[in-house]
Design a protein around this motif. Structure first.
Motif, PDB file in Angstrom:
ATOM      1  N   ARG A 150      39.827  42.926  38.625  1.00  0.00           N
ATOM      2  CA  ARG A 150      38.340  42.683  37.727  1.00  0.00           C
ATOM      3  C   ARG A 150      37.688  43.853  37.576  1.00  0.00           C
ATOM      4  O   ARG A 150      37.318  43.877  36.300  1.00  0.00           O
ATOM      5  CB  ARG A 150      37.504  41.419  38.738  1.00  0.00           C
ATOM      6  CG  ARG A 150      38.227  39.981  38.699  1.00  0.00           C
ATOM      7  CD  ARG A 150      36.860  39.251  39.257  1.00  0.00           C
ATOM      8  NE  ARG A 150      37.577  37.873  39.371  1.00  0.00           N
ATOM      9  CZ  ARG A 150      37.734  37.206  38.606  1.00  0.00           C
ATOM     10  NH1 ARG A 150      37.107  37.137  37.470  1.00  0.00           N
ATOM     11  NH2 ARG A 150      38.067  35.970  38.908  1.00  0.00           N
ATOM     12  N   ALA A 159      44.325  41.310  30.294  1.00  0.00           N
ATOM     13  CA  ALA A 159      43.552  40.477  31.433  1.00  0.00           C
ATOM     14  C   ALA A 159      44.664  40.157  32.480  1.00  0.00           C
ATOM     15  O   ALA A 159      45.649  40.553  32.499  1.00  0.00           O
ATOM     16  CB  ALA A 159      43.348  38.867  30.485  1.00  0.00           C
ATOM     17  N   ARG A 232      43.421  33.604  30.759  1.00  0.00           N
ATOM     18  CA  ARG A 232      42.795  35.037  30.934  1.00  0.00           C
ATOM     19  C   ARG A 232      41.687  35.031  31.976  1.00  0.00           C
ATOM     20  O   ARG A 232      40.558  34.131  31.867  1.00  0.00           O
ATOM     21  CB  ARG A 232      42.428  35.433  29.441  1.00  0.00           C
ATOM     22  CG  ARG A 232      43.167  35.780  28.350  1.00  0.00           C
ATOM     23  CD  ARG A 232      42.555  36.028  27.166  1.00  0.00           C
ATOM     24  NE  ARG A 232      41.772  37.241  27.473  1.00  0.00           N
ATOM     25  CZ  ARG A 232      42.335  38.369  27.211  1.00  0.00           C
ATOM     26  NH1 ARG A 232      43.492  38.680  26.744  1.00  0.00           N
ATOM     27  NH2 ARG A 232      41.329  39.371  27.439  1.00  0.00           N
ATOM     28  N   ASN A 233      42.054  35.804  32.829  1.00  0.00           N
ATOM     29  CA  ASN A 233      40.922  35.872  33.904  1.00  0.00           C
ATOM     30  C   ASN A 233      40.528  35.027  34.728  1.00  0.00           C
ATOM     31  O   ASN A 233      39.556  34.631  35.275  1.00  0.00           O
ATOM     32  CB  ASN A 233      39.816  36.771  33.376  1.00  0.00           C
ATOM     33  CG  ASN A 233      39.956  38.012  32.826  1.00  0.00           C
ATOM     34  OD1 ASN A 233      41.018  38.798  33.103  1.00  0.00           O
ATOM     35  ND2 ASN A 233      39.218  38.202  31.436  1.00  0.00           N
TER      36      ASN A 233
END
Length: 352
Positions: A150, A159, A232-233
């Motif tokens: 992150r 991502a 994504r993420n």
């Protein structure tokens, strides 16, 4: 656009399945990074590398360049939680340092967490477990790898996706966490000794609700995550989609091996299976099996951990389904298919 994909831990149960799945896609070129390069995986270019060595990692990745996707399936076991976290974050960092240096068009990183994110290794936990459940007391290398990614991807185009399976079942030798191999070898040895197949854990574990994850389903999820904007993420629980109790599954497994079964008796596998190497060697010769070193064929400690978890272990997969991932498999069918494959590959003796 062709994907150029690095899969680390490509000879583990998770990485191997992911490499096979991705290599079968027409738009993908797959590189398998692992300490060992044998046995070969069709369609995967094997690269031997020690991820703890930054110089080796840089040299390996420099020979690839322009990587678009990373599937990080590498894992190193350590005694303490702090040591485990430090080392497993370091190997992820070593790889990402090298990839980002040579691959400006990196698009996606998939990595794996698991039930320890919810405390499945500590005792009873809230079920069904959800991805938004609060974290536990650190250190926990799942959290630390996630935090590293992150922080690292802030302001960048790539991502990540974290996938959380439970008790992955697939084909891999020498992998510390592969439940299907534990069951298959334990059953084969029990049958050779002429004894019924007894569940070797506690009565509580025999009756608790449980779940597992097919390595093939998990590989499909990794492929999906690398293509899907909704992933994504994000973090997703990935399981077979059904739940079971060993008290009902165990007789079915016994029938798959053509065996009788009997009431469970707590039998520590690390005590009762570690002396079976000579017997296994005789079975290898008798049935013409692959000459795999007994100590590398199954992890009895992992089996003891699973078969003594006397509480429900259930994860919600609603988030993944809402994001568009719908793959599932009946767990009984999964076990039957895996055991047949192990038979066909001459890893275990013939089945009925």
């Amino acid at each position: 656009m062709q994907r150029k994909i690095i899969v680390t831990g490509s000879h583990g149960v998770i990485g191997r399945a992911a490499a096979i799945r991705l290599a079968g896609q027409t738009d993908a070129k797959v590189y398998g990074l692992a300490r060992r390069t044998e046995p070969a995986i069709p369609g995967v270019e094997a690269i031997s590398v020690d991820l703890t060595r930054p110089d080796q990692v840089r040299d390996a990745v420099a020979g690839i360049r322009d990587v678009t996707h990373v599937v990080f399936g590498a894992y190193i076991e350590k005694q303490t939680a702090a040591e485990k976290s430090e080392l497993n974050v370091a190997i992820l960092r070593n790889l990402m340092d090298a990839v980002e240096e040579t691959s400006p068009n990196l698009r996606h990183v998939t990595f794996y967490q698991g039930g320890k994110a919810y405390g499945a290794d500590l005792g009873p936990f809230k079920t069904p477990a959800r991805e938004d459940d609060p974290r536990l007391m650190p250190p926990n290398f799942y959290y630390d790898q996630e935090d590293h990614l992150r922080e690292r991807q802030r302001g960048k185009d790539w991502a990540f996706t974290a996938l959380r399976p439970e008790a992955v079942c697939g084909f891999a030798v020498g992998n510390p966490m592969n439940l299907s191999m534990v069951i298959a070898v334990y059953a084969a040895i029990s049958k050779e000794l002429g004894i019924p197949l007894r569940f070797p854990g506690t009565e509580a574990a025999y009756r608790a609700l449980y779940q597992v994850t097919s390595a093939d389903i998990l590989a499909e999820a990794a492929d999906w995550a690398g293509r899907t904007p909704a992933a994504r993420n994000e973090i997703f629980n990935i399981t077979n989609g059904d739940y079971f109790r060993w008290q009902h599954m165990w007789p079915k497994i016994a029938r798959m091996f053509g065996m009788d079964w009997a009431d469970p008796v707590p039998t520590p596998l690390t005590t009762y299976m570690t002396d079976k190497g000579p017997l296994w060697d005789r079975m290898v010769a008798k049935y013409g099996l692959q000459p795999i070193v007994y100590e590398k064929i199954a992890s009895w400690a992992f089996g003891d951990f699973i078969f003594n978890s006397g509480f429900d272990n259930i994860s919600s997969t609603i988030k993944a389904r809402q994001a568009g991932f719908h793959a599932c498999i009946d767990t009984e069918y999964m076990f039957e298919g895996l055991f047949r494959r192990l038979r066909d590959d001459r890893i275990i003796p013939p089945l009925p």
